[in-house]
Design a protein around this motif. Structure first.
Motif, PDB file in Angstrom:
ATOM      1  N   THR A 296       0.832  -1.190   0.000  1.00 23.19           N
ATOM      2  CA  THR A 296       0.000   0.000   0.000  1.00 23.19           C
ATOM      3  C   THR A 296       0.875   1.252   0.000  1.00 23.19           C
ATOM      4  N   ARG A 297       0.550   2.213  -0.869  1.00 23.97           N
ATOM      5  CA  ARG A 297       1.275   3.471  -0.932  1.00 23.97           C
ATOM      6  C   ARG A 297       0.405   4.570  -0.325  1.00 23.97           C
ATOM      7  N   THR A 298       0.957   5.285   0.667  1.00 24.38           N
ATOM      8  CA  THR A 298       0.219   6.326   1.378  1.00 24.38           C
ATOM      9  C   THR A 298       0.947   7.644   1.234  1.00 24.38           C
ATOM     10  N   ARG A 299       0.222   8.682   0.854  1.00 30.35           N
ATOM     11  CA  ARG A 299       0.820  10.009   0.700  1.00 30.35           C
ATOM     12  C   ARG A 299       1.076  10.613   2.078  1.00 30.35           C
ATOM     13  N   ILE A 300       2.183  11.324   2.228  1.00 32.19           N
ATOM     14  CA  ILE A 300       2.550  11.907   3.508  1.00 32.19           C
ATOM     15  C   ILE A 300       1.557  13.010   3.875  1.00 32.19           C
ATOM     16  N   PRO A 301       1.043  13.034   5.099  1.00 35.21           N
ATOM     17  CA  PRO A 301       0.106  14.092   5.512  1.00 35.21           C
ATOM     18  C   PRO A 301       0.777  15.460   5.539  1.00 35.21           C
ATOM     19  N   SER A 302      -0.036  16.517   5.404  1.00 35.16           N
ATOM     20  CA  SER A 302       0.522  17.872   5.343  1.00 35.16           C
ATOM     21  C   SER A 302       1.220  18.257   6.639  1.00 35.16           C
ATOM     22  N   ALA A 303       0.683  17.835   7.789  1.00 35.71           N
ATOM     23  CA  ALA A 303       1.315  18.181   9.067  1.00 35.71           C
ATOM     24  C   ALA A 303       2.695  17.552   9.187  1.00 35.71           C
ATOM     25  N   VAL A 304       2.840  16.309   8.712  1.00 39.48           N
ATOM     26  CA  VAL A 304       4.145  15.642   8.757  1.00 39.48           C
ATOM     27  C   VAL A 304       5.106  16.304   7.780  1.00 39.48           C
ATOM     28  N   ALA A 305       4.617  16.660   6.602  1.00 43.54           N
ATOM     29  CA  ALA A 305       5.466  17.339   5.623  1.00 43.54           C
ATOM     30  C   ALA A 305       5.963  18.676   6.168  1.00 43.54           C
ATOM     31  N   LEU A 414       8.760  16.040  15.352  1.00 43.11           N
ATOM     32  CA  LEU A 414       8.503  15.298  14.114  1.00 43.11           C
ATOM     33  C   LEU A 414       8.073  13.867  14.425  1.00 43.11           C
ATOM     34  N   ASP A 415       8.755  13.213  15.361  1.00 45.16           N
ATOM     35  CA  ASP A 415       8.361  11.861  15.751  1.00 45.16           C
ATOM     36  C   ASP A 415       6.924  11.840  16.272  1.00 45.16           C
ATOM     37  N   SER A 416       6.580  12.846  17.074  1.00 44.82           N
ATOM     38  CA  SER A 416       5.232  12.915  17.625  1.00 44.82           C
ATOM     39  C   SER A 416       4.194  13.088  16.522  1.00 44.82           C
ATOM     40  N   THR A 417       4.505  13.893  15.522  1.00 42.80           N
ATOM     41  CA  THR A 417       3.574  14.113  14.416  1.00 42.80           C
ATOM     42  C   THR A 417       3.390  12.846  13.590  1.00 42.80           C
ATOM     43  N   ILE A 418       4.484  12.139  13.338  1.00 41.76           N
ATOM     44  CA  ILE A 418       4.389  10.879  12.594  1.00 41.76           C
ATOM     45  C   ILE A 418       3.537   9.874  13.361  1.00 41.76           C
ATOM     46  N   GLN A 419       3.758   9.798  14.684  1.00 37.12           N
ATOM     47  CA  GLN A 419       2.989   8.853  15.491  1.00 37.12           C
ATOM     48  C   GLN A 419       1.506   9.187  15.473  1.00 37.12           C
ATOM     49  N   ARG A 420       1.174  10.473  15.481  1.00 34.22           N
ATOM     50  CA  ARG A 420      -0.215  10.887  15.568  1.00 34.22           C
ATOM     51  C   ARG A 420      -0.957  10.818  14.243  1.00 34.22           C
ATOM     52  N   ASP A 421      -0.304  11.177  13.143  1.00 33.99           N
ATOM     53  CA  ASP A 421      -1.003  11.382  11.876  1.00 33.99           C
ATOM     54  C   ASP A 421      -0.805  10.282  10.856  1.00 33.99           C
ATOM     55  N   ILE A 422       0.108   9.356  11.104  1.00 33.12           N
ATOM     56  CA  ILE A 422       0.383   8.312  10.115  1.00 33.12           C
ATOM     57  C   ILE A 422      -0.035   6.965  10.679  1.00 33.12           C
ATOM     58  N   PRO A 423      -0.764   6.162   9.918  1.00 34.60           N
ATOM     59  CA  PRO A 423      -1.169   4.833  10.401  1.00 34.60           C
ATOM     60  C   PRO A 423       0.028   3.972  10.754  1.00 34.60           C
ATOM     61  N   SER A 424      -0.169   3.093  11.706  1.00 31.36           N
ATOM     62  CA  SER A 424       0.942   2.274  12.200  1.00 31.36           C
ATOM     63  C   SER A 424       1.533   1.390  11.115  1.00 31.36           C
ATOM     64  N   ARG A 425       0.714   1.014  10.112  1.00 30.29           N
ATOM     65  CA  ARG A 425       1.218   0.097   9.087  1.00 30.29           C
ATOM     66  C   ARG A 425       2.262   0.749   8.179  1.00 30.29           C
ATOM     67  N   VAL A 426       2.333   2.091   8.183  1.00 34.09           N
ATOM     68  CA  VAL A 426       3.306   2.771   7.332  1.00 34.09           C
ATOM     69  C   VAL A 426       4.271   3.623   8.160  1.00 34.09           C
ATOM     70  N   GLN A 427       4.269   3.491   9.481  1.00 32.91           N
ATOM     71  CA  GLN A 427       5.157   4.315  10.302  1.00 32.91           C
ATOM     72  C   GLN A 427       6.623   3.976  10.081  1.00 32.91           C
ATOM     73  N   ALA A 428       6.934   2.695   9.893  1.00 32.38           N
ATOM     74  CA  ALA A 428       8.338   2.327   9.676  1.00 32.38           C
ATOM     75  C   ALA A 428       8.875   2.984   8.412  1.00 32.38           C
ATOM     76  N   SER A 429       8.090   2.936   7.324  1.00 29.41           N
ATOM     77  CA  SER A 429       8.520   3.571   6.092  1.00 29.41           C
ATOM     78  C   SER A 429       8.611   5.080   6.254  1.00 29.41           C
ATOM     79  N   ALA A 430       7.692   5.678   7.032  1.00 26.34           N
ATOM     80  CA  ALA A 430       7.716   7.123   7.248  1.00 26.34           C
ATOM     81  C   ALA A 430       8.969   7.546   8.004  1.00 26.34           C
TER      82      ALA A 430
END
Length: 489
Positions: A296-305, A414-430
């Motif tokens: 699955t390919r997920t676009r990075i959220p604006s807050a994380v960007a 940044l770590d906190s934003t990734i944890q909050r806004d990105i699903p766990s299935r793609v956190q490693a890639s993020a």
């Protein structure tokens, strides 16, 4: 009345010639007879002293051993707290301590050889050349590391181990190059640097896989970072002690540390290689659903960007200061201070700021990531302006302290934003993508620092201008996209 006692006066009943030998024999026999007792008493005293010294040494040894065992046990207990021991995160924490210990030894050894024993023009040219050559493959290959490893079993453990093994080999090469003044000095040193950055990318992808249920990702990353601070703090005195015998010995000490780290990396839990159910985070492009044989390919959220772009500023400044100050303080020392001492003060201030940022981030219950990353970027810009206008030891130490503090707080945000806004299935890639981007920002900053003229006000002024321009780009870009402030994490 008469006396039977002989008259001691010469010439009265006793021959003086006969008396003298008798007196000498008695005088000689007296001390000879007394000497064995004196010797026995001396030997007895020495034996008692030796026994007392032995008892003192044994007590001191037991005390040192007890203290060392207590320190190690407490460190392991802290690393395994809140489920980290059961999930395997504690092994990664211990591995990161080894990594920081080895990096500290390398930095201490090269501080007196790479920058201070080679002519400045030659050193800057070679470092710029090799750093420039390493940028292109790093920029191309690094974004592909995560997706590449996701397609192969047991990839990440061996990737992490490879970064340790490569540094171990290069440290041995460096130890020989330092003594023989070989041309391999700069390629090997930069190879160690690139391998260290590659380790950061692979480690970032491993943390989410080992996260225990009772620990947040931000606290897990803070705990890993604190382990690095402890590892560097313990290793630095040992490396300094080894360097007193020659710079090559601290590098051989680093060789041993990285060998142990390689073994530790291979012993990481199997979950580090598990990527079932995970997707891929992309910085640009279209989102796709899961298909057979494809992720699955997920676009990075604006807050994380936004948080990632803001983090590039402090990370760029870190790379710039590392290279620029190494050459600037060598050619333009402040007052009567030695260049090595000045560089140590600036780096020490940056390390202290980093430690304070990690501690603050791990203790705060609420953290507004969007505000924190902006404040970190603006603080770096403001202090860089102060350092350019009022160049001196105090302003440089303040700049190092602020740079370390801002970088740590911005990364935790940044770590906190990734944890909050990105699903766990793609956190490693993020995390792999974000760390790759930040490492590239560091390399670019280092390249600019090498190419900069060795003029304090000019270099620091340009750095402040770059940070100001980047801050304007980040803030105006957010305003143009109409992004709303994100809630506290």
């Amino acid at each position: 009345m008469t006396s039977d006692r002989p008259d001691p006066t010469p010439g009265h009943g006793v021959d003086e010639a006969d008396q003298a030998p008798t007196d000498r024999r008695v005088g000689a026999a007296g001390p000879a007879a007394a000497r064995p007792g004196t010797v026995r008493r001396s030997l007895a005293g020495a034996a008692r002293g030796a026994r007392a010294a032995g008892r003192g040494a044994r007590v001191a040894g037991r005390g040192a051993g007890t203290a060392g065992h207590y320190a190690v046990s407490q460190a392991r207990r802290a690393a395994r707290a809140e489920g980290a021991g059961d999930s395997g995160l504690s092994r990664l924490i211990e591995l990161h301590a080894f990594n920081a210990a080895g990096d500290a030894a390398v930095a201490i050894s090269l501080a007196g050889t790479l920058f201070f024993q080679v002519p400045t023009g030659e050193a800057r040219g070679q470092v710029a050349l090799f750093l420039g050559l390493t940028m292109l493959p790093f920029a191309i290959v690094a974004p592909l590391i995560g997706p590449f490893l996701d397609r192969f079993s047991h990839g990440r453990r061996w990737a992490v181990g490879a970064t340790m093994a490569i540094r171990s080999f290069l440290c041995w090469v460096l130890a020989t190059a330092v003594v023989t003044e070989s041309a391999w000095l700069f390629p090997a040193a930069l190879g160690v640097l690139v391998a260290s950055k590659a380790y950061g990318v692979t480690r970032a992808a491993a943390v989410p896989r080992l996260l225990p249920p009772d620990l947040t990702l931000v606290k897990a990353n803070a705990r890993v970072s604190l382990a690095g601070v402890v590892g560097a703090g313990v290793s630095a005195p040992l490396a300094v002690l080894a360097s007193t015998f020659g710079p090559e010995w601290s590098l051989r000490y680093a060789f041993v540390v990285f060998v142990l780290a390689t073994i530790w990396a291979i012993r990481l839990p199997d979950k580090v290689d598990a990527s079932q159910g995970e997707g891929e985070m992309v910085l640009a492009g279209e989102e796709t659903e899961s298909r057979p044989g494809r992720r699955t390919r997920t676009r990075i959220p604006s807050a994380v960007a936004f948080a990632l772009r803001a983090n590039c500023g402090p990370r760029w400044l870190s790379g710039f200061l590392t290279m620029f100050m190494a050459f600037l303080l060598r050619e333009n020392p402040i007052g009567d201070w030695r260049p090595e001492v000045l560089l140590g003060l600036v780096i020490g201030a940056a390390g202290l700021g980093n430690t304070l940022g990690i501690t603050i981030g791990s203790l705060l219950r609420r953290l507004n990531p969007s505000v924190t990353v902006v404040l970190a970027l603006l603080a770096d810009c403001a202090v860089a302006v102060v350092a350019a206008l009022f160049y001196g030891l105090v302003s440089l130490v303040l700049l190092g302290l602020t740079a370390g503090l801002a970088q740590a707080l911005a990364k935790l945000s940044l770590d906190s934003t990734i944890q909050r806004d990105i699903p766990s299935r793609v956190q490693a890639s993020a995390f792999a993508r974000s760390d790759t981007t930040l490492q590239l920002a560091w390399v670019i900053g280092g390249f600019v620092g090498i190419a900069m003229p060795l003029m304090p006000q000019l270099g620091l002024g340009i750095a402040a201008g770059v940070l100001g321009a980047w801050a304007s780009f980040v803030l105006l870009g957010k305003a143009s996209r109409g992004a709303r402030p994100t809630p506290a994490a």
